[in-house]
Design an enzyme around this catalytic site. Structure first.
Site, PDB file in Angstrom:
ATOM      1  N   SER A   1     -10.356  12.004  31.482  1.00  0.00           N
ATOM      2  CA  SER A   1     -11.546  11.332  32.019  1.00  0.00           C
ATOM      3  C   SER A   1     -11.744  11.830  33.452  1.00  0.00           C
ATOM      4  CB  SER A   1     -11.345   9.817  32.047  1.00  0.00           C
ATOM      5  OG  SER A   1     -11.081   9.341  30.757  1.00  0.00           O
TER       6      SER A   1
ATOM      7  N   LYS B   1     -18.286   8.279  28.752  1.00  0.00           N
ATOM      8  CA  LYS B   1     -16.981   7.641  28.974  1.00  0.00           C
ATOM      9  C   LYS B   1     -17.060   6.662  30.149  1.00  0.00           C
ATOM     10  CE  LYS B   1     -12.514   6.885  29.335  1.00  0.00           C
ATOM     11  NZ  LYS B   1     -11.780   5.992  28.445  1.00  0.00           N
TER      12      LYS B   1
HETATM   13  N1  LIG Z   1      -4.078   5.305  28.738  1.00  0.00           N
HETATM   14  C1  LIG Z   1      -5.258   4.947  28.266  1.00  0.00           C
HETATM   15  O1  LIG Z   1      -5.442   3.839  27.710  1.00  0.00           O
HETATM   16  C2  LIG Z   1      -6.416   5.897  28.338  1.00  0.00           C
HETATM   17  C3  LIG Z   1      -7.491   5.686  27.460  1.00  0.00           C
HETATM   18  C4  LIG Z   1      -8.544   6.576  27.471  1.00  0.00           C
HETATM   19  C5  LIG Z   1      -8.553   7.638  28.368  1.00  0.00           C
HETATM   20  N2  LIG Z   1      -7.521   7.814  29.247  1.00  0.00           N
HETATM   21  C6  LIG Z   1      -7.590   8.975  30.165  1.00  0.00           C
HETATM   22  O2  LIG Z   1      -6.666   9.941  29.663  1.00  0.00           O
HETATM   23  C7  LIG Z   1      -6.155  10.709  30.760  1.00  0.00           C
HETATM   24  C8  LIG Z   1      -4.636  10.668  30.699  1.00  0.00           C
HETATM   25  O3  LIG Z   1      -4.236   9.335  30.853  1.00  0.00           O
HETATM   26  P1  LIG Z   1      -2.769   8.784  30.472  1.00  0.00           P
HETATM   27  O4  LIG Z   1      -2.932   7.322  30.246  1.00  0.00           O
HETATM   28  O5  LIG Z   1      -2.151   9.645  29.435  1.00  0.00           O
HETATM   29  O6  LIG Z   1      -2.054   8.987  31.883  1.00  0.00           O
HETATM   30  P2  LIG Z   1      -0.569   9.453  32.246  1.00  0.00           P
HETATM   31  O7  LIG Z   1       0.418   8.956  31.255  1.00  0.00           O
HETATM   32  O8  LIG Z   1      -0.395   9.110  33.678  1.00  0.00           O
HETATM   33  O9  LIG Z   1      -0.659  11.052  32.057  1.00  0.00           O
HETATM   34  C9  LIG Z   1      -1.291  11.880  32.997  1.00  0.00           C
HETATM   35  C10 LIG Z   1      -0.935  13.322  32.700  1.00  0.00           C
HETATM   36  O10 LIG Z   1      -1.486  14.179  33.721  1.00  0.00           O
HETATM   37  C11 LIG Z   1      -0.451  14.980  34.268  1.00  0.00           C
HETATM   38  N3  LIG Z   1      -0.774  15.324  35.647  1.00  0.00           N
HETATM   39  C12 LIG Z   1      -1.219  14.510  36.632  1.00  0.00           C
HETATM   40  N4  LIG Z   1      -1.453  15.214  37.768  1.00  0.00           N
HETATM   41  C13 LIG Z   1      -1.153  16.502  37.477  1.00  0.00           C
HETATM   42  C14 LIG Z   1      -1.207  17.695  38.228  1.00  0.00           C
HETATM   43  N5  LIG Z   1      -1.613  17.712  39.513  1.00  0.00           N
HETATM   44  N6  LIG Z   1      -0.826  18.852  37.623  1.00  0.00           N
HETATM   45  C15 LIG Z   1      -0.413  18.834  36.323  1.00  0.00           C
HETATM   46  N7  LIG Z   1      -0.345  17.738  35.554  1.00  0.00           N
HETATM   47  C16 LIG Z   1      -0.719  16.575  36.135  1.00  0.00           C
HETATM   48  C17 LIG Z   1       0.784  14.113  34.141  1.00  0.00           C
HETATM   49  O11 LIG Z   1       1.958  14.892  34.302  1.00  0.00           O
HETATM   50  P3  LIG Z   1       3.365  14.151  34.647  1.00  0.00           P
HETATM   51  O12 LIG Z   1       3.877  13.648  33.324  1.00  0.00           O
HETATM   52  O13 LIG Z   1       4.183  15.220  35.241  1.00  0.00           O
HETATM   53  O14 LIG Z   1       3.049  13.038  35.613  1.00  0.00           O
HETATM   54  C18 LIG Z   1       0.584  13.575  32.724  1.00  0.00           C
HETATM   55  O15 LIG Z   1       0.863  14.550  31.754  1.00  0.00           O
HETATM   56  C19 LIG Z   1      -6.741  10.102  32.046  1.00  0.00           C
HETATM   57  O16 LIG Z   1      -7.836  10.880  32.450  1.00  0.00           O
HETATM   58  C20 LIG Z   1      -7.190   8.717  31.597  1.00  0.00           C
HETATM   59  O17 LIG Z   1      -8.255   8.246  32.395  1.00  0.00           O
HETATM   60  C21 LIG Z   1      -6.437   6.971  29.234  1.00  0.00           C
END
Ligand SMILES: NC(=O)c1ccc[n+]([C@@H]2O[C@H](COP(=O)([O-])OP(=O)(O)OC[C@H]3O[C@@H](n4cnc5c(N)ncnc54)[C@H](OP(=O)(O)O)[C@@H]3O)[C@@H](O)[C@H]2O)c1
Length: 294
Positions: free
Chosen positions: A95, A169
């Site tokens: 997102s 979104k």
């Molecule tokens: N969780 C939900 O309910 C949900 C629902 C819909 C959409 N989303 C969207 O989906 C996306 C991922 O969310 P998530 O919940 O999976 O979050 P998350 O568990 O915090 O995962 C974030 C990912 O991004 C990586 N990352 C962050 N900064 C980075 C950088 N500078 N360079 C390389 N990798 C980086 C993290 O790596 P590390 O593991 O090393 O930190 C991890 O793989 C977001 O955009 C969120 O808004 C989430």
């Protein structure tokens, strides 16, 4: 079958990548913190040591990262785009801001690389069940090419040109945040009046106020289990992005503004950015001078 590279196996990315493996796609995964990618290795994915290695030779590259800065850094700062062959298709499921998505699409197009913005809704449970709502922006031919891959993770709909998926979104997140706020207030109201919140939700089943948010987040509020499905810090990022877009469009969104301030308080003043976004209930309790668990 098309070879796929998957960058970002966090809370959402890990189960999404797992569903691509289940659908039979050849998958190479990379995650900044490698430990989180290792279980996918056991499920049949190749683990790449660096993101450039993951994308080399892939026909489709899926990204599922925190925000636009992370996507931009990987694609252009760390040389992933340069390591991709012309004709590769990038599907960014993170997102991010619509204008960032349009910028990425334009820069990749200049190198002969396709781009779709394809953010999702449905949380970790939707990701696990391959039942995500997938809102897509981009070119119809690229969408046709991506569809079998997206169908392995959920229900894709092409909404419009580059950036349209991200705008959809943001609109989705406005509804989610406002509804979490409404469910929190309803839960506190019935609980303080001595009713059972679980039976309250049961009574509302099938009525106009019923929703996945009432059922899933209402239960989290009742039990006080705020282990993150979607982090409060990420909800705050989305609300800031909505207000950015609204400012650019010259429109006021009073409910989103109010929710943004409350999530800011939850994340920055109360220090709960790592909790699930349903933890807005804790902010409501605090605002009422009530201890958590009330
Ligand atoms: N969780 C939900 O309910 C949900 C629902 C819909 C959409 N989303 C969207 O989906 C996306 C991922 O969310 P998530 O919940 O999976 O979050 P998350 O568990 O915090 O995962 C974030 C990912 O991004 C990586 N990352 C962050 N900064 C980075 C950088 N500078 N360079 C390389 N990798 C980086 C993290 O790596 P590390 O593991 O090393 O930190 C991890 O793989 C977001 O955009 C969120 O808004 C989430």
């Amino acid at each position: 079958m098309t070879k796929i590279a998957f960058l970002g196996t966090g809370l959402m990315g890990e189960p999404m990548a797992r569903n691509l493996l289940k659908a039979g796609f050849g998958l190479t995964v990379w995650n900044r913190t490698q430990d989180k990618a290792l279980p996918l290795g056991a499920a049949g994915a190749r683990i790449a040591p660096a993101p450039q290695d993951a994308v080399r030779g892939a026909g489709i590259v899926v990204t599922m990262l925190s925000d636009g800065e992370a996507v931009s850094d990987l694609l252009f700062g760390r040389g992933c785009a340069a390591a991709m062959a012309a004709g590769t298709l990038v599907i960014d499921m993170s997102s991010i801001r619509p204008r960032e998505a349009r910028d990425h699409a334009g820069r990749l197009a200049a190198a002969g690389i396709g781009h779709l913005d394809a953010p999702v809704s449905g949380g970790t449970r939707g990701a696990e069940a391959a039942d995500l709502a997938i809102m897509v922006g981009g070119d119809p031919a690229d969408f046709a090419r991506a569809e079998p891959v997206l169908r392995a993770m959920g229900r894709p709909v092409l909404v419009g040109p580059a950036g349209a998926g991200q705008l959809s979104k943001l609109a989705n997140q406005a509804i989610v945040a406002i509804t979490i706020g409404a469910v929190a207030e309803a839960t506190l109201l019935v609980r303080r009046a001595g009713a059972d919140p679980r039976l309250f939700r049961q009574a509302l089943e099938g009525g106009f106020a019923d929703s996945i948010i009432l059922r899933q987040h209402g239960e989290r509020m009742e039990t006080g289990d705020f282990a993150p499905g979607g982090r409060a810090s990420i909800q705050l990022k989305d609300l800031d992005n909505i207000l950015d877009e609204a400012r650019a469009l010259g429109i006021a969104l009073p409910l989103v503004s109010a929710l943004r301030d409350r999530f800011h308080r939850l994340v920055h003043d109360m220090g709960h950015g790592e909790l699930d976004h349903a933890a807005l209930f804790l902010e409501l309790l605090d605002r009422n001078g009530l201890p958590a668990g009330t």
